[in-house]
Design an enzyme around this catalytic site. Structure first.
Site, short mmCIF file in Angstrom:
data_model
loop_
_atom_site.label_atom_id
_atom_site.label_comp_id
_atom_site.label_asym_id
_atom_site.label_seq_id
_atom_site.Cartn_x
_atom_site.Cartn_y
_atom_site.Cartn_z
N ARG A 215 0.83 -1.21 0.00
CA ARG A 215 0.00 0.00 0.00
C ARG A 215 0.86 1.25 0.00
O ARG A 215 1.83 1.36 0.74
CB ARG A 215 -0.92 -0.01 1.23
CG ARG A 215 -1.78 1.24 1.37
CD ARG A 215 -2.89 1.01 2.38
NE ARG A 215 -2.42 0.73 3.71
CZ ARG A 215 -2.11 1.66 4.63
NH1 ARG A 215 -2.22 2.95 4.33
NH2 ARG A 215 -1.71 1.30 5.83
N HIS A 216 0.48 2.22 -0.85
CA HIS A 216 1.16 3.51 -0.86
C HIS A 216 0.81 4.26 0.43
O HIS A 216 -0.34 4.25 0.86
CB HIS A 216 0.70 4.32 -2.08
CG HIS A 216 1.52 5.53 -2.35
ND1 HIS A 216 1.46 6.67 -1.59
CD2 HIS A 216 2.46 5.78 -3.32
CE1 HIS A 216 2.30 7.57 -2.07
NE2 HIS A 216 2.92 7.05 -3.12
N PRO A 217 1.80 4.92 1.05
CA PRO A 217 1.51 5.56 2.33
C PRO A 217 0.63 6.80 2.25
O PRO A 217 -0.01 7.17 3.25
CB PRO A 217 2.90 5.93 2.87
CG PRO A 217 3.76 6.01 1.67
CD PRO A 217 3.23 5.00 0.70
#
Length: 393
Positions: A241-243
Site C-alpha cells: 500500500r502507498h503511504p
C-alpha cells in the site's frame, strides 16, 4: 527506424555517446561493475584490471551457464576488456600508471585507503592528471565514522531503512528482491562521472567522485523521509500500500493479484465505473484521497469483493479500457517475455547469451549498448601490454 522502433534506438550503426572516452576499471563484484558496464553500454572503452589467475570474485559466483561461466560476472561486465595485473608488481604498476595517464576516467570500489596504499590515491591521481576523473564507490564513502567498515548489499539495505520499510506490518523486515544498494550505487557512480565529464568540458578540470552505497540507498527513501524529516513520525511497513495515496496497492482477483494505482479523484471515478462500484465516489468515506487513505481497509474490501469474481487478466483489460493505471503482478521470468520488453530492446543477445539491454534510449546516439561479451580473464592482456607499454616522456 522501424514501426516497432520509431526512434531507431536499436540501430547499431549509430555513433555512441561516450565514444573516445577511456575508463580504467579496478572494480569487482557488482556496485562498481554496474557503473562501468553502463559506461561501456554508452560506448566508453572500459579496461578491466583483474587479479592474475583469479580475476573478479564474481567469476566464482553462481548461477552458472552450461559452459561453467558465471552469469553474475557475465551480466555485470559486458563490453569490457580484461587484463590480469599484479598491483604489487613494479612492472605491472608501471603499466597501470601508463593506462591512467591515457585515461579519462578511473573507477574503483576497494575499501577506502586501498588505492592510497597502492600509491594511487584518488586526490593524487587528479593532481597528477588534472583532467582525470576518479570515481570511488564503497559502502560508506571515503570519510565518516563508518567509512572503514566492510559492506555488502544486505548490510546496507539493513542500515539504510529500506529493509525495515519492506514487507507487511505483521511480518519481519525484508530484503528488497534485488541487490538494490549495489545497483543504485553503480547508477549514482555513472551519474557522477557523466556530471564530471560535462564539467570538465566546460572548465578543463577533472575531479574525484565519492559514492557511498549507504548514501545512495538512503536517498531512495523518499516516503519514509517525508514522515521522519517532516512531522517526525516513525514510518512503519505497509506491505504494497502507498503511504499517502489510495487505492495504490495490490488486490486479489480470482487467480492472482493485480496492482491498481489510483492517484486522484478522476482515476478513482474511472476505476469505480470499471468495477461497477459507481456509488463509491459519492460515499463520504471515499470522497477524497485523504478519506480513502483513512478508510483504506473498507475500500479494499469493497474492491476485492468485486475483483475476486474474475481473473486478473480480465480485470486488467477492463481497467486499461477505462484509462486506469494497472498491472498484473508478474515473475521476472514472465516479464522478460513481454512484447514491450522485446520491442524496447531490453533483452539482447551478446555472444550467444541473453542479457539485459540498456534502459537509456537516445535519439541521436546508439541505444543498443555493448554487444561484446564479457571478457575471459586477461583476454586483452597482450594487446593492452603492447598499447600501454611505458615509454619515456
Amino acid at each position: 527506424m522501424t514501426e516497432h522502433d520509431p526512434g531507431g534506438h536499436l540501430d547499431p550503426t549509430k555513433p555512441q555517446a561516450l565514444e573516445g572516452i577511456t575508463v580504467v576499471d579496478f572494480t569487482h563484484v557488482l556496485a562498481g561493475p554496474t557503473c562501468t558496464r553502463m559506461l561501456a553500454d554508452a560506448g566508453a572503452r572500459v579496461i578491466k584490471i583483474e587479479r592474475p589467475g583469479i580475476g573478479d570474485d564474481a567469476r566464482q559466483m553462481g548461477p552458472f551457464a552450461d559452459d561453467g561461466s558465471s552469469e553474475y560476472y557475465r551480466l555485470a561486465n559486458i563490453g569490457k576488456e580484461s587484463i590480469a595485473l599484479n598491483l604489487k608488481d613494479a612492472d605491472d604498476m608501471a603499466l597501470v600508471r601508463s593506462m591512467i595517464k591515457h585515461a579519462d576516467v578511473v573507477v574503483e570500489n576497494f575499501r577506502p585507503g586501498v588505492m592510497a596504499h597502492l600509491g594511487l590515491a584518488p586526490d593524487d591521481l587528479v593532481a597528477e592528471h588534472p583532467r582525470l576523473i576518479v570515481c570511488s564507490i564503497s559502502g560508506f564513502g571515503q570519510y565518516g565514522p563508518m567509512h572503514q567498515e566492510s559492506a555488502y548489499d544486505t548490510v546496507i539495505q539493513a542500515l539504510s531503512g529500506i529493509m525495515d520499510a519492506t514487507g507487511w506490518p505483521d511480518g519481519p523486515a525484508t530484503r528488497v528482491g534485488t541487490s538494490i544498494s549495489d545497483i543504485t550505487a553503480g547508477i549514482m557512480g555513472y551519474c557522477g562521472i557523466l556530471t564530471a565529464l560535462v564539467a570538465r568540458d566546460r572548465t578543463g578540470r577533472g575531479t574525484t567522485v565519492d559514492i557511498a552505497m549507504l548514501d545512495s540507498t538512503f536517498a531512495l527513501m523518499e516516503h519514509g523521509l517525508m514522515d521522519a524529516l517532516g512531522p517526525r513520525v516513525r514510518p512503519t511497513r505497509l506491505g504494497n500500500r502507498h503511504p499517502f495515496m489510495y487505492p495504490i496497492d495490490t488486490f486479489e482477483c480470482s487467480d492472482r493479484p493485480i496492482a491498481i494505482a489510483v492517484g486522484n479523484d478522476q482515476f478513482f471515478a474511472l476505476m469505480c465505473g470499471a468495477l461497477g462500484l459507481t456509488h463509491l465516489p459519492e460515499d463520504a468515506r471515499f470522497a477524497t484521497n485523504v478519506d480513502r487513505c483513512a478508510n483504506h481497509d473498507e475500500l479494499e474490501t469493497a474492491m476485492e469483493d468485486v475483483l475476486r469474481t474474475d481473473t486478473a487478466e480480465a480485470w486488467r483489460g477492463r481497467l486499461i479500457d477505462a484509462g486506469v493505471p494497472v498491472g498484473i503482478v508478474l515473475n521476472v521470468d514472465d516479464t522478460r517475455k513481454l512484447d514491450q520488453i522485446a520491442v524496447r530492446g531490453m533483452i539482447k543477445n551478446v555472444g550467444g547469451f541473453d542479457a539485459p539491454g540498456t534502459p537509456l534510449k537516445f535519439g541521436t546516439w546508439d541505444s543498443l549498448g555493448a554487444t561484446i561479451p564479457s571478457p575471459e580473464l586477461d583476454d586483452c592482456g597482450d594487446m593492452l601490454r603492447r598499447e600501454f607499454a611505458p615509454r619515456p616522456d
